[in-house]
Write a protein that holds these residues in place. Structure first.
Motif, mmCIF file in Angstrom:
data_model
loop_
_atom_site.group_PDB
_atom_site.id
_atom_site.type_symbol
_atom_site.label_atom_id
_atom_site.label_comp_id
_atom_site.label_asym_id
_atom_site.label_seq_id
_atom_site.Cartn_x
_atom_site.Cartn_y
_atom_site.Cartn_z
ATOM 1 N N GLY A 292 0.840 -1.209 0.000
ATOM 2 C CA GLY A 292 0.000 0.000 0.000
ATOM 3 C C GLY A 292 0.864 1.243 0.000
ATOM 4 O O GLY A 292 1.966 1.257 -0.562
ATOM 5 N N GLN A 293 0.412 2.277 0.665
ATOM 6 C CA GLN A 293 1.110 3.574 0.697
ATOM 7 C C GLN A 293 2.509 3.471 1.339
ATOM 8 O O GLN A 293 2.654 2.867 2.407
ATOM 9 C CB GLN A 293 0.246 4.535 1.520
ATOM 10 N N ILE A 294 3.510 4.082 0.705
ATOM 11 C CA ILE A 294 4.865 4.117 1.312
ATOM 12 C C ILE A 294 4.810 5.047 2.517
ATOM 13 O O ILE A 294 4.175 6.107 2.466
ATOM 14 C CB ILE A 294 5.904 4.690 0.323
ATOM 15 N N CYS A 320 9.587 10.578 -2.208
ATOM 16 C CA CYS A 320 8.777 11.715 -2.692
ATOM 17 C C CYS A 320 7.294 11.360 -2.657
ATOM 18 O O CYS A 320 6.446 12.235 -2.534
ATOM 19 C CB CYS A 320 9.162 12.068 -4.129
ATOM 20 N N LEU A 321 6.970 10.062 -2.801
ATOM 21 C CA LEU A 321 5.559 9.651 -2.842
ATOM 22 C C LEU A 321 5.106 9.030 -1.517
ATOM 23 O O LEU A 321 4.072 8.358 -1.454
ATOM 24 C CB LEU A 321 5.333 8.665 -3.994
ATOM 25 N N ALA A 347 7.532 17.942 -9.678
ATOM 26 C CA ALA A 347 6.545 18.239 -8.626
ATOM 27 C C ALA A 347 6.858 17.582 -7.281
ATOM 28 O O ALA A 347 5.971 17.483 -6.422
ATOM 29 C CB ALA A 347 5.119 17.888 -9.071
ATOM 30 N N ALA A 348 8.112 17.145 -7.090
ATOM 31 C CA ALA A 348 8.497 16.667 -5.753
ATOM 32 C C ALA A 348 8.632 17.881 -4.838
ATOM 33 O O ALA A 348 8.956 18.982 -5.304
ATOM 34 C CB ALA A 348 9.823 15.930 -5.835
ATOM 35 N N ASP A 349 8.391 17.675 -3.549
ATOM 36 C CA ASP A 349 8.491 18.771 -2.583
ATOM 37 C C ASP A 349 9.740 18.528 -1.732
ATOM 38 O O ASP A 349 9.719 17.737 -0.783
ATOM 39 C CB ASP A 349 7.208 18.793 -1.728
ATOM 40 N N VAL A 357 18.375 16.688 3.069
ATOM 41 C CA VAL A 357 17.229 17.067 2.229
ATOM 42 C C VAL A 357 15.960 16.633 2.956
ATOM 43 O O VAL A 357 15.849 15.482 3.406
ATOM 44 C CB VAL A 357 17.300 16.416 0.830
ATOM 45 N N ILE A 358 15.049 17.589 3.100
ATOM 46 C CA ILE A 358 13.759 17.262 3.706
ATOM 47 C C ILE A 358 12.807 16.942 2.558
ATOM 48 O O ILE A 358 12.648 17.734 1.623
ATOM 49 C CB ILE A 358 13.243 18.435 4.560
ATOM 50 N N VAL A 359 12.277 15.745 2.622
ATOM 51 C CA VAL A 359 11.385 15.274 1.558
ATOM 52 C C VAL A 359 9.968 15.280 2.106
ATOM 53 O O VAL A 359 9.655 14.508 3.024
ATOM 54 C CB VAL A 359 11.758 13.825 1.143
ATOM 55 N N CYS A 360 9.114 16.163 1.588
ATOM 56 C CA CYS A 360 7.712 16.169 2.023
ATOM 57 C C CYS A 360 6.936 15.351 0.997
ATOM 58 O O CYS A 360 6.944 15.692 -0.206
ATOM 59 C CB CYS A 360 7.163 17.595 2.072
ATOM 60 N N GLY A 361 6.341 14.287 1.451
ATOM 61 C CA GLY A 361 5.633 13.399 0.522
ATOM 62 C C GLY A 361 4.525 14.129 -0.225
ATOM 63 O O GLY A 361 3.823 14.963 0.362
#
Ligand code: EPZ
Length: 423
Positions: A292-294, A320-321, A347-349, A357-361
């Motif tokens: 399911g969702q990561i 990213c997702l 469109a990655a945040d 690096v801060i990765v906002c899903g």
């Protein structure tokens, strides 16, 4: 140089079986080690990559003969009459520096170009030089070349090989290759423990070298006078395998990897599990399936057995997702973030703060024209493009061809939609 591009249409979900190729980063120093054993060394499991072609070219420029067929390379090192690593070849591939130690041991001298700039950041060679100097080599830098001499022969020593960022993989390879033929006993402290170094040490032992502590940070070597050519099979590529694990995660897919050694990927599997991805060992590899969702998770790259820097970009693409925010910290190459700007175009945040690096899903990635900058950053863009909505164009895919054996064919066979186009 072919300037191919990839046209990738997404999103697709990957499913099926992928056979992992032999390890590039094991093959390159092992090819160089053939210098130590006059005669024909036959290496199997060699991936079909442009970096391997460059290494063959370099070996031939020294006087060796090379022959490639069906994943095998035969290197005939009976004659080495030019212990000289030309800038024109070494600048194309930093791993060219791993001829330095073997040449010095075999010929008593070597002149090898300094590798020069690199897209993943500043990469000095001081640890390589320190290791060889400790073994008695005289080293000068002249006109961009490392000029090394060991007229009186190399002598065993106690060598501390740590640097500001921990151990060094190829400095360990160079020092080890020189020490196996140095007179007496050498102890290398803070040796790199990467599986590729273990593979090199195992090949050297098969050639007749005396090495103990293989796989640990302390290698003890008793020098021998001669080494013999051997037949040897290199280990599977753990970074290619990790890239396909990330591909399964980002596409919420299900893949079976064969010719994969999960024991080389423990830190990666640990992260995948905390990302809500299921990984199970199978007879010749593993099975990976999305659950399911990561989920978001933090990743810090470290020398082996920590999380590999060579998978940082691909896992950033997957995160990213994810649901939630992740922090990625790069502790090996603090500037290895060329993919951040390109992923952001999809469109990655992402927010970069020094080596973090801060990765906002986000819910979805969106296709865009992007530029491959280095090998692993390019692989991250391929993964993002397979999961993104629309048609992504990736320019400069020659970077990917350096380290992935037919990546588009392997991904298309499990459901991706990638076209290679010549421009
Ligand atoms: C190897 O490079 C790999 N290359 C790299 O793979 C990999 O990213 C790297 O190890 C780290 O795992 C090959 O095996 C051909 P290091 P290497 O020396 O040996 C610093 C890929 O994508 N350092 O272990 O050159 C260095 O700057 C590639 O396949 C010094 O300070 O890397 C870094 O911070 C790219 N002085 C750290 O040590 C030195 O003399 C580790 O680098 C040498 C290194």
């Amino acid at each position: 140089m072919a300037l191919d591009i990839f046209k990738i249409t997404g999103p697709t979900t990957l499913a099926g079986t992928v056979k992992i190729s032999g390890s590039k980063n094991a093959a390159l120093p092992i090819m160089a080690s053939a210098i130590l054993a006059p005669g024909k060394t036959v290496l199997s499991g060699i991936p079909n990559l442009s970096d391997i072609e460059v290494m063959c070219l370099l070996m031939e420029s020294l006087g060796c003969k090379t022959q490639t067929a069906d994943g095998k390379i035969t290197i005939d090192s009976t004659v080495i009459d030019k212990p000289f690593g030309d800038y024109e070849i070494v600048r194309k591939m930093r791993a060219g520096i791993c001829i330095l130690g073997p040449l010095l041991a075999r010929c008593g001298k070597a002149e090898v170009s300094m590798p020069g700039g690199c897209a993943i950041g500043y990469r000095p060679v001081d640890i390589h030089l320190r290791g060889l100097k400790e073994l008695g080599a005289k080293i000068e830098l002249k006109n961009g070349y490392i000029v090394a001499n060991a007229n009186g022969g190399l002598k065993g020593a106690n060598i501390f090989l740590g640097g500001a960022f921990g151990s060094s993989v190829l400095a360990t390879a160079n020092t080890l290759c020189a020490a196996v033929m140095a007179k007496g006993k050498t102890v290398i402290e803070y040796a790199a423990c990467e599986p590729e170094i273990t593979d090199l040490a195992n090949c050297l032992v098969k050639m007749g070298a005396k090495i103990s502590g293989i796989g640990s940070p302390q290698l003890t070597i008793h020098g021998v006078k001669n080494l013999n050519p051997v037949e040897y099979t290199v280990i599977p590529d753990r970074i290619e395998a990790g890239t396909f694990l990330a591909a399964a995660a980002i596409t919420k897919g299900k893949l079976k990897l064969t010719n994969c050694r999960l024991e080389h990927l423990m830190a990666v599997v640990d992260k995948l599990r905390s990302m809500n991805v299921v990984v199970e060992e199978s007879p010749d590899g593993c099975e990976v399936a999305s659950n399911g969702q990561i989920k978001a998770t933090d990743i810090t790259t470290l020398p082996y057995p920590g999380f590999p820097t060579d998978l940082q970009a691909q896992f950033m693409a997957a995160l990213c997702l994810a649901k939630g925010n992740s922090v990625i910290t790069e502790k090996i190459f603090p500037d290895r973030f060329m993919h951040v700007a390109e992923l952001s175009r999809m469109a990655a945040d992402l927010r970069k703060e020094g080596p973090h690096v801060i990765v906002c899903g986000v819910e979805k990635l969106i296709s865009a024209p992007v530029m491959a900058s280095d090998l692993r950053a390019s692989a991250a863009l391929v993964l993002a493009a397979i999961a993104a909505h629309g048609e992504t164009i990736i320019n400069r895919v020659y970077h990917i061809d350096r380290g992935y054996d037919r990546i588009e064919e392997k991904l298309n066979a499990v459901g991706a939609n990638i076209q290679r186009l010549a421009t």
